[in-house]
Design a protein around this motif. Structure first.
Motif, short mmCIF file in Angstrom:
data_model
loop_
_atom_site.label_atom_id
_atom_site.label_comp_id
_atom_site.label_asym_id
_atom_site.label_seq_id
_atom_site.Cartn_x
_atom_site.Cartn_y
_atom_site.Cartn_z
N GLU A 357 5.91 2.28 -9.72
CA GLU A 357 5.74 1.47 -8.51
C GLU A 357 6.19 2.24 -7.27
O GLU A 357 5.48 2.29 -6.27
CB GLU A 357 6.53 0.18 -8.66
N GLN A 358 7.37 2.86 -7.35
CA GLN A 358 7.90 3.63 -6.21
C GLN A 358 7.03 4.85 -5.93
O GLN A 358 6.73 5.16 -4.77
CB GLN A 358 9.33 4.07 -6.51
N TRP A 359 6.60 5.53 -7.00
CA TRP A 359 5.78 6.74 -6.82
C TRP A 359 4.44 6.37 -6.19
O TRP A 359 3.97 7.06 -5.28
CB TRP A 359 5.57 7.40 -8.18
N PHE A 360 3.82 5.29 -6.66
CA PHE A 360 2.49 4.90 -6.20
C PHE A 360 2.51 4.52 -4.72
O PHE A 360 1.54 4.78 -3.99
CB PHE A 360 1.98 3.74 -7.05
N GLU A 361 3.60 3.92 -4.26
CA GLU A 361 3.70 3.51 -2.86
C GLU A 361 3.61 4.71 -1.91
O GLU A 361 3.14 4.58 -0.79
CB GLU A 361 5.02 2.78 -2.62
N ARG A 362 4.02 5.88 -2.37
CA ARG A 362 4.07 7.07 -1.53
C ARG A 362 2.81 7.93 -1.61
O ARG A 362 2.70 8.95 -0.93
CB ARG A 362 5.28 7.93 -1.90
N GLN A 363 1.86 7.53 -2.46
CA GLN A 363 0.66 8.33 -2.67
C GLN A 363 -0.48 7.92 -1.74
O GLN A 363 -0.61 6.75 -1.39
CB GLN A 363 0.19 8.22 -4.12
N LYS A 365 -4.07 6.71 -0.92
CA LYS A 365 -4.87 5.79 -1.75
C LYS A 365 -6.33 5.79 -1.30
O LYS A 365 -6.61 5.94 -0.10
CB LYS A 365 -4.27 4.39 -1.68
N GLU A 466 -5.20 -1.61 -10.32
CA GLU A 466 -4.38 -1.33 -9.15
C GLU A 466 -4.45 0.15 -8.77
O GLU A 466 -4.56 0.50 -7.58
CB GLU A 466 -2.94 -1.73 -9.43
N GLY A 471 -4.17 -0.27 -4.88
CA GLY A 471 -3.03 -1.16 -4.75
C GLY A 471 -3.35 -2.63 -4.76
O GLY A 471 -2.47 -3.46 -4.50
N HIS A 472 -4.57 -2.99 -5.09
CA HIS A 472 -4.96 -4.40 -5.13
C HIS A 472 -4.85 -4.95 -6.55
O HIS A 472 -4.70 -4.21 -7.51
CB HIS A 472 -6.39 -4.57 -4.60
N ASN A 477 -3.71 -11.76 -4.57
CA ASN A 477 -2.33 -12.23 -4.57
C ASN A 477 -2.19 -13.69 -4.99
O ASN A 477 -1.09 -14.16 -5.28
CB ASN A 477 -1.71 -12.04 -3.17
#
Length: 579
Positions: A357-363, A365, A466, A471-472, A477
């Motif tokens: 989760e943390q890694w994906f936020e910084r990539q 997209k 996702e 990220g969806h 949601n």
């Protein structure tokens, strides 16, 4: 019901040739002396009647009962009784079938009937094929649990319809019943059941005080009635069942105190705290050094908020038990401890990295498809390790996956894992439904239904969606606000291609099938999902072509008109050539 710390029983058996020159029957039993095996695997009894016309019936019956009773307790204790028996009997059946076909010209068939009884916790499980029998006695009544797999042509003519070794595919009767102290079971070959009436059997089993004496009396009675077959039977009685009161269980689980809050420099059972890695209201993770080996490990402690919560403590203890049994390069390793513990905690390997989760936020997209599918395949391999052990993760999400510095992934957190083998063991503690996360957990879990492997497939497909969509979530949601079945019925799948145009229709259809709310439409195995994510499913390609026709009908008719125009030119040219 008589209470005991473990299952207790008494039994007697007979296996004799009778008036026949050879004995083709066989019996076997295995009652583990190890308390752990008796609890997690149970006691097993098996009886087989070799098919005499098959020439190798004697070898088949002995091989079947000896292998089953010897190898059943060697199956993983996280496997359910049914799964363990099915896997083992399938192996035995194939082995007998292969042996039969080695002697096809000599007509030497390895065929046998087979009946087995496994007593685990407070349940009796049975497995049966052929015409040997299993009876259950309670309160003076004897009931036949097994079905005779015979085809009757007339009073004088009947033949055996099913047997071990008869075919590659075999139909096994299986079932289970709850047991009580005082229950009795009778396993027997047709050398007994064909010559003693059900009423006489019931009378004998009801009056049995000395099981060995009763077993011998039944044999003599069958011979007196003209039995011309081998005679075998196992007669057993449940004398005590494992049961603990809630107070006893709480005392056992809380024998070790919770550790206090730890800080760098403190020592616990030879482990020096280096730093705190994570803290929440439910648990604490510390980076520690083993002073004996200098190894760097992670120490997980329960939260003091739950020091009087028996359910929480039971779940925490099970985490370690499960982790020790999962072997995979894609699942965090729990370390087996060699030193006594003075507090409740367990140890894991240290994973240098961050959550997915943390890694994906910084990539940036969306991710490149090659990288995204590589991650999905690693997660899938980790999940398959759980499934091989009869375990379902139930809370797979990016926050429970560690992205290591070398680019590999490992699944962590065993707090919500469901294990079939554990679920069969009696416990007065009633656990809540799966403790999953709404965005990734199968709605069936959250509505109280365990969808098993398909639940983990839902989570895996959601994570894949996702990663590929940037990220969806497949249902947006809104899925996190659902509370009832009616709420989930209103959800509609959102095509991943609307967030990432490079996603082809066939790939999107695979994702949609992976997260289908209808279990009959969802994939049955992880391999099925992976196959359709890595190569186009022809059925999905057909849908894509149809969709293109719908979305661009003008192009379709232009192409069709062009085809007919070229065909017309060829016809005219051929016509001119003939003139």
């Amino acid at each position: 019901m008589k209470s005991a710390s473990k299952l207790q029983l008494r039994y007697s058996s007979v296996c004799e040739a009778g008036i026949k020159p050879a004995n083709e029957d066989a019996v076997a039993q295995h009652i583990p002396t190890d308390a752990h095996l008796l609890t997690y695997k149970g006691a097993c009894f098996a009886l087989a009647d070799g098919v005499s016309t098959a020439e190798a019936g004697q070898q088949a019956s002995k091989r079947a009962v000896s292998r089953f009773c010897r190898e059943y307790s060697q199956t993983p204790d996280s496997w359910s009784v049914a799964y363990s028996a099915q896997q083992l009997l399938a192996t035995i059946n194939n082995e007998l079938y292969e042996l039969s076909h080695q002697f096809v010209h000599e007509q030497k068939g390895y065929l046998t009937t087979f009946t087995a009884l496994v007593l685990k916790s407070q349940t009796a499980h049975f497995f049966h094929i052929g015409d040997s029998r299993l009876y259950h006695w309670r309160d003076g009544l004897l009931a036949q649990l097994s079905q005779d797999h015979t085809t009757v042509l007339s009073e004088q003519r009947q033949f055996l319809g099913r047997a071990l070794g008869m075919d590659v595919h075999f139909e096994l009767q299986q079932g289970s019943i709850s047991i009580k102290t005082g229950d009795r079971f009778l396993l027997c070959s047709d050398g007994l059941s064909d010559f003693i009436s059900p009423e006489a059997l019931q009378q004998a089993v009801s009056a049995a005080s000395d099981l060995e004496q009763t077993a011998q009396q039944l044999k003599q009675q069958a011979l007196a009635q003209g039995c011309d077959d081998n005679i075998s039977l196992i007669l057993l009685e449940i004398t005590a069942l494992p049961e603990q009161s809630l107070d006893d269980l709480n005392q056992h689980l809380t024998a070790l105190p919770f550790p206090p809050a730890l800080s760098p420099g403190m020592k616990l059972d030879g482990y020096k705290v280096l730093q705190e890695l994570f803290a929440s209201s439910r648990s604490h993770l510390y980076l520690v050094e083993d002073e004996a080996s200098a190894a760097t490990l992670v120490l997980k402690c329960p939260s003091l908020n739950y020091d009087d919560d028996a359910l929480y403590i039971d779940r925490f203890i099970r985490e370690e038990w499960i982790g020790l049994r999962i072997e995979s390069d894609y699942v965090v390793k729990v370390v087996r401890q060699s030193r006594p513990r003075t507090f409740l905690y367990y140890l894991m390997e240290y994973l240098p990295g961050q959550s997915l989760e943390q890694w994906f936020e910084r990539q940036p997209k969306p991710l490149k498809p090659a990288l995204a599918i590589k991650l999905v395949k690693q997660i899938a391999e980790g999940l398959k390790a759980f499934h091989r052990m009869g375990a379902i993760h139930q809370d797979l999400k990016p926050g429970n996956i560690i992205y290591l510095d070398d680019g590999s992934l490992k699944i962590v957190d065993f707090g919500s894992v469901y294990v079939a083998g554990l679920a069969e063991i009696y416990s007065p503690l009633q656990h809540d439904a799966a403790l999953g996360t709404a965005a990734y957990s199968d709605p069936h879990y959250l509505l109280g239904h365990n969808s098993g492997v398909q639940g983990d497939i839902y989570a895996l497909a959601t994570i894949a969606y996702e990663l590929f969509s940037g990220g969806h979530l497949p249902y947006g949601n809104a899925v996190e606000e659902c509370r009832t079945a009616a709420d989930y019925d209103k959800l509609r799948y959102l095509s991943a291609s609307q967030f990432n145009p490079v996603v082809p229709t066939w790939f999107d259809r695979a994702l949609q099938q992976g997260v289908s709310l209808d279990l009959s439409q969802r994939y049955q195995s992880i391999n099925q999902l992976l196959t359709d994510l890595q190569q186009p499913n022809p059925a999905f390609l057909h849908e894509e072509v149809k969709q293109q026709h719908k979305t661009n009908p003008l192009l379709f008719w232009q192409l069709l008109s062009g085809f007919w125009f070229i065909t017309l030119l060829l016809v005219v040219w051929l016509f001119l050539l003939r003139r």
